[in-house]
Design a protein around this motif. Structure first.
Motif, PDB file in Angstrom:
ATOM      1  N   UNK A   1       7.873   0.584  -9.229  1.00  0.00           N
ATOM      2  CA  UNK A   1       6.642   0.993  -8.564  1.00  0.00           C
ATOM      3  C   UNK A   1       6.110  -0.118  -7.664  1.00  0.00           C
ATOM      4  N   UNK A   2       6.232  -1.355  -8.123  1.00  0.00           N
ATOM      5  CA  UNK A   2       5.825  -2.484  -7.276  1.00  0.00           C
ATOM      6  C   UNK A   2       6.650  -2.505  -5.990  1.00  0.00           C
ATOM      7  N   UNK A   3       7.958  -2.277  -6.120  1.00  0.00           N
ATOM      8  CA  UNK A   3       8.825  -2.234  -4.936  1.00  0.00           C
ATOM      9  C   UNK A   3       8.450  -1.055  -4.040  1.00  0.00           C
ATOM     10  N   UNK A   4       8.171   0.093  -4.656  1.00  0.00           N
ATOM     11  CA  UNK A   4       7.788   1.281  -3.889  1.00  0.00           C
ATOM     12  C   UNK A   4       6.501   1.035  -3.105  1.00  0.00           C
ATOM     13  N   UNK A   5       5.578   0.294  -3.709  1.00  0.00           N
ATOM     14  CA  UNK A   5       4.297   0.030  -3.055  1.00  0.00           C
ATOM     15  C   UNK A   5       4.437  -0.869  -1.829  1.00  0.00           C
ATOM     16  N   UNK A   6       5.573  -1.529  -1.693  1.00  0.00           N
ATOM     17  CA  UNK A   6       5.818  -2.366  -0.522  1.00  0.00           C
ATOM     18  C   UNK A   6       6.150  -1.541   0.719  1.00  0.00           C
ATOM     19  N   UNK A   7       6.602  -0.297   0.519  1.00  0.00           N
ATOM     20  CA  UNK A   7       7.134   0.506   1.626  1.00  0.00           C
ATOM     21  C   UNK A   7       6.128   0.660   2.760  1.00  0.00           C
ATOM     22  N   UNK A   8       4.928   1.111   2.442  1.00  0.00           N
ATOM     23  CA  UNK A   8       3.950   1.376   3.503  1.00  0.00           C
ATOM     24  C   UNK A   8       3.531   0.119   4.261  1.00  0.00           C
ATOM     25  N   UNK A   9       3.016  -0.919   3.591  1.00  0.00           N
ATOM     26  CA  UNK A   9       2.558  -2.090   4.364  1.00  0.00           C
ATOM     27  C   UNK A   9       3.674  -2.776   5.135  1.00  0.00           C
ATOM     28  N   UNK A  10       4.864  -2.900   4.545  1.00  0.00           N
ATOM     29  CA  UNK A  10       5.958  -3.561   5.251  1.00  0.00           C
ATOM     30  C   UNK A  10       6.436  -2.725   6.439  1.00  0.00           C
ATOM     31  N   UNK A  11       6.507  -1.410   6.271  1.00  0.00           N
ATOM     32  CA  UNK A  11       6.922  -0.540   7.379  1.00  0.00           C
ATOM     33  C   UNK A  11       5.919  -0.634   8.520  1.00  0.00           C
ATOM     34  N   UNK A  12       4.629  -0.607   8.194  1.00  0.00           N
ATOM     35  CA  UNK A  12       3.599  -0.660   9.235  1.00  0.00           C
ATOM     36  C   UNK A  12       3.582  -2.021   9.929  1.00  0.00           C
ATOM     37  N   UNK A  13       3.787  -3.092   9.179  1.00  0.00           N
ATOM     38  CA  UNK A  13       3.876  -4.415   9.798  1.00  0.00           C
ATOM     39  C   UNK A  13       5.076  -4.484  10.743  1.00  0.00           C
TER      40      UNK A  13
END
Length: 359
Positions: free
Chosen positions: A231-243
């Protein structure tokens, strides 16, 4: 509820507003960091790889860690059917938008219009707006997308027959593997050994939580020690993709791309007309009960179709020298238009939910 009241309620919804602002602010942050030289071009590509190989697979897999019901099963199958049907429709329809162009350019624009950045751009936004159920529907929707992207789009852009290496790309990548594995586990959960556990909510077990019976592999309930790191890894998807999106925008000359009028026309078709076509057709299909979809399923599909140029489709154009400059300009302009249009689409979907057209 009339439209004015629906709009007021929508923009009073903290979840919708925060989803919109999060997307815009983090993309702008990536843009600023790239312009300042803090993010290099290479770093932006590294962020993209992390999202595609680690964060999105974890996001896709975890989205299927939820109960199955007749409603979600029916909606999932309807999304799968539409995810195949709409690409067949677009394959025949999009060339009509570019009849005034020479055949080679028309073919390229049609492919770029048909296939958007549903995985990298779409899924993180769907997750922010609709949560795990939306991510699950988006993963199912993407099955048809990948079939046509790695077959039809490749053949059309290359002028060659289908290659075995492209079939490998279709099925052997982390996001696809996680999607199919999660889908199979989700569909089979009622037919495998069940275990009794205290019900966990978002990876947390309350002392007074009720006892539930779930499939032994439902790690969100039976192996929280494994579910939490995913879940921690999944939570990275949005902010990293947007950055990464912001960083990509910051590394391209807007002036040069904006001078290409065709890229603006294409971007309008991609970001506005394609999702609008989906909306109109799905309204008709739902009202007539031919292929009814829920509000979350509809919203997921509209967001996925309102995405800019797919990176794979753009790379085809560059690799096979099929209007590479136009493709790059179109990708850049459509990304800017998608960043602007996406909040409008999200707000419009919120209004639809308040009016009660979809449930």
């Amino acid at each position: 509820m009339n439209i004015a009241q629906a709009i007021k309620v929508t923009f009073s919804n903290v979840a919708i507003v925060s989803s919109i602002t999060s997307t815009i602010f983090i993309i702008l942050l990536g843009f600023y960091l790239r312009k300042r030289g803090i993010f290099t071009e290479k770093f932006g590509k590294i962020l993209s790889k992390i999202v595609l190989t680690v964060a999105l697979p974890a996001l896709a897999f975890n989205s299927f860690m939820q109960p199955i019901s007749n409603e979600t099963l029916s909606q999932g199958m309807n999304v799968l059917i539409w995810g195949i049907v709409i690409y067949i429709i677009l394959i025949f329809l999009t060339p009509l938008s570019y009849v005034k162009y020479p055949k080679d350019k028309r073919d390229v624009l049609a492919v770029l219009t048909t296939f958007g950045s549903t995985t990298f751009f779409g899924i993180p936004i769907v997750g922010a707006v609709f949560g795990p159920k939306g991510i699950m529907y988006s993963s199912i929707f993407n099955i048809g997308y990948r079939i046509f992207l790695y077959s039809y789009a490749y053949i059309k852009m290359s002028g060659l027959k289908m290659k075995a290496s492209n079939l490998k790309k279709m099925f052997v990548n982390p996001v696809v593997i996680a999607t199919f594995l999660g889908l199979i586990l989700w569909l089979c959960q009622n037919y495998v050994p069940q275990v009794a556990v205290k019900q966990a909510v978002n990876g947390v077990i309350n002392a007074n939580a009720p006892i539930v019976h779930v499939a032994f592999y439902r790690i969100d309930q039976t192996a929280i020690w494994l579910y939490k790191p995913m879940q921690y890894l999944a939570n990275l998807a949005s902010p990293l993709a947007w950055l990464s999106i912001g960083s990509t925008l910051g590394s391209t000359s807007f002036k040069e791309a904006a001078a290409n009028k065709t890229s603006w026309y294409y971007s309008f078709n991609k970001v506005i007309l394609v999702p609008l076509l989906n909306l109109l057709l799905l309204v008709i299909l739902s009202v007539t009960n031919i292929l009814p979809v829920s509000y979350i399923a509809l919203g997921t599909i509209i967001i996925m179709m309102a995405t800019p140029t797919a990176a794979v489709a753009s790379s085809y154009a560059i690799s096979f020298d099929r209007e590479p400059v136009l493709s790059s300009d179109a990708s850049f302009i459509s990304t800017i238009m998608a960043v602007i249009a996406m909040p409008i689409w999200i707000a419009f979907l919120g209004v639809l939910s308040q009016i009660g057209i979809f449930h």
